[in-house]
Design an enzyme around this catalytic site. Structure first.
Site, PDB file in Angstrom:
ATOM      1  N   ARG A   9      34.399  26.135  33.882  1.00 41.10           N
ATOM      2  CA  ARG A   9      35.378  26.142  32.804  1.00 41.10           C
ATOM      3  C   ARG A   9      36.502  25.168  33.148  1.00 41.10           C
ATOM      4  NH1 ARG A   9      37.279  32.058  32.933  1.00 41.10           N
ATOM      5  NH2 ARG A   9      38.807  31.302  31.423  1.00 41.10           N
ATOM      6  N   SER A  11      39.832  25.763  32.639  1.00 38.68           N
ATOM      7  CA  SER A  11      41.137  26.364  32.909  1.00 38.68           C
ATOM      8  C   SER A  11      41.601  25.945  34.305  1.00 38.68           C
ATOM      9  CB  SER A  11      41.066  27.887  32.826  1.00 38.68           C
ATOM     10  OG  SER A  11      40.383  28.435  33.942  1.00 38.68           O
ATOM     11  N   LYS A  81      34.147  38.597  38.173  1.00 38.09           N
ATOM     12  CA  LYS A  81      34.518  39.643  37.217  1.00 38.09           C
ATOM     13  C   LYS A  81      34.143  39.272  35.787  1.00 38.09           C
ATOM     14  CE  LYS A  81      39.296  38.034  36.621  1.00 38.09           C
ATOM     15  NZ  LYS A  81      39.177  37.670  35.201  1.00 38.09           N
ATOM     16  N   ASP A  82      33.917  37.973  35.520  1.00 44.01           N
ATOM     17  CA  ASP A  82      33.557  37.525  34.172  1.00 44.01           C
ATOM     18  C   ASP A  82      32.051  37.476  33.942  1.00 44.01           C
ATOM     19  OD1 ASP A  82      36.226  37.153  33.498  1.00 44.01           O
ATOM     20  OD2 ASP A  82      36.245  35.060  34.143  1.00 44.01           O
ATOM     21  N   THR A 125      49.309  43.080  28.842  1.00 43.38           N
ATOM     22  CA  THR A 125      48.028  42.933  29.530  1.00 43.38           C
ATOM     23  C   THR A 125      46.920  42.742  28.506  1.00 43.38           C
ATOM     24  OG1 THR A 125      46.388  43.969  30.983  1.00 43.38           O
ATOM     25  CG2 THR A 125      47.709  45.447  29.627  1.00 43.38           C
ATOM     26  N   ARG A 129      41.226  48.183  30.909  1.00 40.07           N
ATOM     27  CA  ARG A 129      41.267  48.870  32.205  1.00 40.07           C
ATOM     28  C   ARG A 129      42.707  49.072  32.668  1.00 40.07           C
ATOM     29  NH1 ARG A 129      42.388  46.712  36.975  1.00 40.07           N
ATOM     30  NH2 ARG A 129      42.289  44.636  36.051  1.00 40.07           N
ATOM     31  N   ARG A 130      43.511  48.012  32.606  1.00 39.42           N
ATOM     32  CA  ARG A 130      44.917  48.138  33.021  1.00 39.42           C
ATOM     33  C   ARG A 130      45.690  49.030  32.050  1.00 39.42           C
ATOM     34  NH1 ARG A 130      44.909  41.891  33.895  1.00 39.42           N
ATOM     35  NH2 ARG A 130      44.359  41.707  36.095  1.00 39.42           N
ATOM     36  N   ARG A 147      47.386  37.351  25.619  1.00 40.55           N
ATOM     37  CA  ARG A 147      46.313  36.370  25.785  1.00 40.55           C
ATOM     38  C   ARG A 147      46.912  35.028  26.172  1.00 40.55           C
ATOM     39  NH1 ARG A 147      41.258  36.568  23.822  1.00 40.55           N
ATOM     40  NH2 ARG A 147      40.989  35.035  25.459  1.00 40.55           N
ATOM     41  N   GLY A 148      46.034  34.079  26.474  1.00 43.63           N
ATOM     42  CA  GLY A 148      46.460  32.745  26.891  1.00 43.63           C
ATOM     43  C   GLY A 148      46.152  32.520  28.354  1.00 43.63           C
ATOM     44  N   VAL A 150      47.102  31.391  32.335  1.00 47.65           N
ATOM     45  CA  VAL A 150      48.107  31.994  33.213  1.00 47.65           C
ATOM     46  C   VAL A 150      49.500  31.465  32.911  1.00 47.65           C
ATOM     47  CG1 VAL A 150      48.869  32.206  35.595  1.00 47.65           C
ATOM     48  CG2 VAL A 150      46.452  32.465  35.054  1.00 47.65           C
ATOM     49  N   THR A 152      50.676  30.217  30.153  1.00 52.18           N
ATOM     50  CA  THR A 152      51.135  30.732  28.862  1.00 52.18           C
ATOM     51  C   THR A 152      51.637  32.158  28.999  1.00 52.18           C
ATOM     52  OG1 THR A 152      49.603  29.313  27.633  1.00 52.18           O
ATOM     53  CG2 THR A 152      50.431  31.266  26.502  1.00 52.18           C
ATOM     54  N   ARG A 153      50.933  32.968  29.743  1.00 48.12           N
ATOM     55  CA  ARG A 153      51.341  34.363  29.939  1.00 48.12           C
ATOM     56  C   ARG A 153      52.674  34.437  30.678  1.00 48.12           C
ATOM     57  NH1 ARG A 153      45.597  37.450  31.380  1.00 48.12           N
ATOM     58  NH2 ARG A 153      44.305  36.182  30.002  1.00 48.12           N
ATOM     59  N   CYS A 242      33.238  45.634  27.734  1.00 44.02           N
ATOM     60  CA  CYS A 242      34.690  45.555  27.852  1.00 44.02           C
ATOM     61  C   CYS A 242      35.392  46.174  26.657  1.00 44.02           C
ATOM     62  CB  CYS A 242      35.132  44.117  28.070  1.00 44.02           C
ATOM     63  SG  CYS A 242      34.959  43.087  26.633  1.00 44.02           S
TER      64      CYS A 242
END
Length: 319
Positions: A9, A11, A81-82, A125, A129-130, A147-148, A150, A152-153, A242
């Site tokens: 990816r 990102s 995790k993805d 978040t 899960r969180r 969303r967005g 890292v 952006t968050r 998810c």
């Protein structure tokens, strides 16, 4: 084999991970040229909806897998995790890298710790899960979707759209972003159980190329592979997508595995939770066995109902 093409990816974090693997391969196999095939995944394009409403974590891996199946890449580097527990025919998840710190981290510009947040504070978040674990501990908080990428968050946090946000510690550490946040609190594994595979990289390859398999195997960490396989077995057996809040994490220390599991509703209610400690010699099929125990105790009905509850306000707009 003269050239290895790695799909990734685009990102910032994904590229860090891909270049990390590229450097390791080049160090171990100096005769091979390593190139990156940079791809914008669907999960990176749709940033205005919760992940659970756009098809889940597979949206971060599908385009990379398509490139491999089309012959445009030999290997893909994923955040484990993805990676869904189902791997398409023709591909294989053959290695998992050594796992780093798996913790989630609390971030804020105004309050030092999660415990210090006032009643009604807004926490951001993307994760069901969180959300589940936060509201179980602090039902007085308001959890708002985030969303967005890292950066952006973090910008949204700095702008005051949230009183605090929760992210994975390892991504911020790798990108050297923790130093810019006034208040950080690493959350213990008992306080916030991570998702399957957090802080490990999954190496997926095209089947049938023994040299690519050899390269991938050189990246494998056996202890991490054992722990993450327990997690993936649990998720696969229980059938959790998810759209349902599920946390599961296995840690090995001195040949002893501690396996933590939690599932329930995203509002922090109807929680099922387990923590088991076993010797690694007794850990075969541990994930599947714990999933069966939870299923026998009603987990499938709980997850079915949790899926109906999750993001119920957004669901009508999806149709």
């Amino acid at each position: 084999m003269e050239k290895l093409v790695i799909a990734t990816r685009v990102s910032q974090l994904a590229l860090w991970q891909a270049y990390h693997i590229k450097e390791r391969v080049e160090a171990s196999f100096p005769e091979i040229e390593v190139q990156l095939n940079e791809i914008v995944s669907n999960g990176d394009k749709i940033l205005d909806k919760p992940l659970a409403l756009i098809g889940g974590k597979g949206h971060f891996t599908k385009e990379l897998e398509d490139e491999m199946l089309a012959g445009n890449a030999d290997m893909a580097v994923h955040s484990l995790k993805d990676v869904p527990t189902y791997i398409p025919d023709g591909l294989e998840l053959v290695a998992v890298t050594q796992r780093q710190d798996q913790s989630d981290v609390y971030l804020s510009h105004t309050h030092a710790t999660l415990e210090d947040l006032p009643k009604g504070a807004v926490v951001g978040t993307t994760s069901l899960r969180r959300r589940m674990q936060l509201l179980q501990k602090r039902p007085d908080l308001k959890v708002k979707d985030l969303r967005g990428n890292v950066n952006t968050r973090l910008r949204k946090l700095e702008e005051g759209q949230y009183d605090a946000i929760i992210l994975a510690w390892i991504g911020l550490k790798r990108l050297d972003l923790l130093k810019d946040i006034p208040f950080t609190q690493k959350l213990s594994l008992d306080m916030m159980i991570p998702p399957m595979g957090q802080a490990a990289l999954g190496i997926e390859i095209v089947c049938g190329n023994e040299k690519v398999r050899e390269i991938a195997q050189s990246l494998k960490d056996e202890n991490t592979f054992i722990c993450t396989q327990i997690e993936r077995d649990f998720i696969s057996k229980i059938g959790a997508g998810c759209s349902a809040p599920v946390a599961c994490n296995a840690v090995m220390k001195d040949n002893v595995i501690t396996f933590r599991i939690m599932l329930g509703f995203s509002d922090g209610t109807n929680i099922m939770q387990e923590k088991v400690v076993v010797n690694v010699s007794e850990s075969e099929d541990l994930g599947s066995k714990l999933a069966k125990k939870m299923i026998d105790n009603g987990a499938l009905d709980l997850l079915k109902n949790a899926q109906k509850v999750a993001f119920k306000e957004e669901m009508p707009q999806r149709l």
